[in-house]
Design an enzyme around this catalytic site. Sequence first.
Site, short mmCIF file in Angstrom:
data_model
loop_
_atom_site.label_atom_id
_atom_site.label_comp_id
_atom_site.label_asym_id
_atom_site.label_seq_id
_atom_site.Cartn_x
_atom_site.Cartn_y
_atom_site.Cartn_z
N SER A 42 0.84 -1.19 0.00
CA SER A 42 0.00 0.00 0.00
C SER A 42 0.88 1.24 0.00
O SER A 42 2.10 1.16 0.06
CB SER A 42 -0.90 0.00 1.23
OG SER A 42 -0.10 0.33 2.37
N LYS A 43 0.20 2.38 -0.02
CA LYS A 43 0.92 3.65 -0.04
C LYS A 43 1.91 3.75 1.12
O LYS A 43 2.94 4.39 1.03
CB LYS A 43 -0.07 4.82 0.05
CG LYS A 43 -0.79 5.07 -1.24
CD LYS A 43 -0.92 6.57 -1.50
CE LYS A 43 -1.23 6.88 -2.96
NZ LYS A 43 -2.45 6.23 -3.44
#
Length: 474
Positions: free
Chosen positions: A250-251
């Site tokens: 994820s980010k």
Amino acid sequence: MSVRVRIAPSPTGNLHMGTARTAVFNWLFARRHGGRFLVRIEDTDRERSQPAFTDSILTGLRWLGLDWDEEPVFQSRRSRDHQEAIAALLANGRAYRCYATEAELNAMREARQAAHQAPRYDNRHRNLSPERIAAFHKEGRHAVVRFRIDDTQDILWQDMVRGPMRWQGADLGGDMVIARRAPADRIGDPLYNLAVVVDDIAMGITHVIRGEDHIANTAKQLLLYNALGAPPPCFAHTPLILNKEGRKLSKRDGVTSIADFQALGYTAAAVSNYMCLLGWSPPVELGERFGLADAAPVFGFDRVNKAGGRFDWDKLNWLNSQALHAMDGATLRNALLPRWQQAGLDTSQPLAWQEQLAALLGPSLVVLQDGVEQARPFLGPPELDDASRAQLQIEACQAALHYILQHRPRTFNAAAAKELLTAAARAAGVRKGVVMKGVRAALLGCLHGPDLLLSWDLLHGVGEDDPRLRAVLR
Ligand code: GLU
């Protein structure tokens, strides 16, 4: 049947690594079968879609070496087809208008939540009498369009990665919304599953290759193919990309888009190579380092893993350093120049000199960005770090540098330089290593770096003075 596959990114951000990996698999599959690789920009989310992201996605695909075979399709320009499909489903009774208000839907959700049940629409408006419909119209209620999902049916498909798949209609959350809320005499904007199916049919897509997070959508989409009277494509659900801890990338993991890799100075060759390894086990004869064109003839879903692929920085770094080491000085210099300029370094030297510098730095680079810091002392006066300063404090080191300046031969070559270092060490009564460190400290300001003699030669050429050595003398 000629293979037609597509990548369908939403332009709500830069090209995400997961999308890029899926694009690579689509491309490989198309090339393997002499088919076509297409791009569809899913830009129906008007608030979050931006043309700049479309550009960046297309640039990212091109950068990776993924060429597409037809003009990209923009989903937002296909709304007439979507509307027609929804109208057809309404007309043949496979879909209906649902007038449930937001408040009613919320109440339904809360009630299920309280009973610890998964959210689900209870199909309450599936069979409305003409009177109730008339009453809702009179009230001015807006409606969504829902597609009927038979709870009792089994949805089966043979997944190219995961083998036989089976879903129950009952697990799909009740009749699915296919068009957003709109005044009841109109059809609202289509939702994802409807638009994807209508577009995939129109584009003649034969194989849908996408991330496994779409599996539940596939079950719903198969029902839509059936209702629209179109044969479904084959499906391949590719494994997710996981971080080191085994969670979905994820980010928070920092680098997630292809633009991030580019900015750090990963090469397209290494990134596209690595994307292939994220979930695919290439046949042994291909090895680990290969180009997309080498992989295409042997690519198949039989070797795509079901389990998620862990992102392995060491492997990517290794591939990238191999790619950089294989570059000649001219290519590497061209790749480094914009980074040198961006860092504000002096780049006024002759081209051939810069190419020599690039060739000198090449073997120690992992990413291109490393070539900025490493080039800095060559492209401007060195800043001495603490270790260098300490080295130059050593009396004998100073004596050796004096000796070198006095006895520097007019013709500087590797053999002469080596002799000079040996003679300077002898004269100052220290080991040669101490002198070498002193020269390195004076030239580059740090005790680590590329080959000393080559660096020295590059910095002061043949028969010139040695201002950097002079500058550190007491
Ligand atoms: N726009 C969807 C996504 O980016 C496409 C999914 C699909 O390939 O059908 O996830």
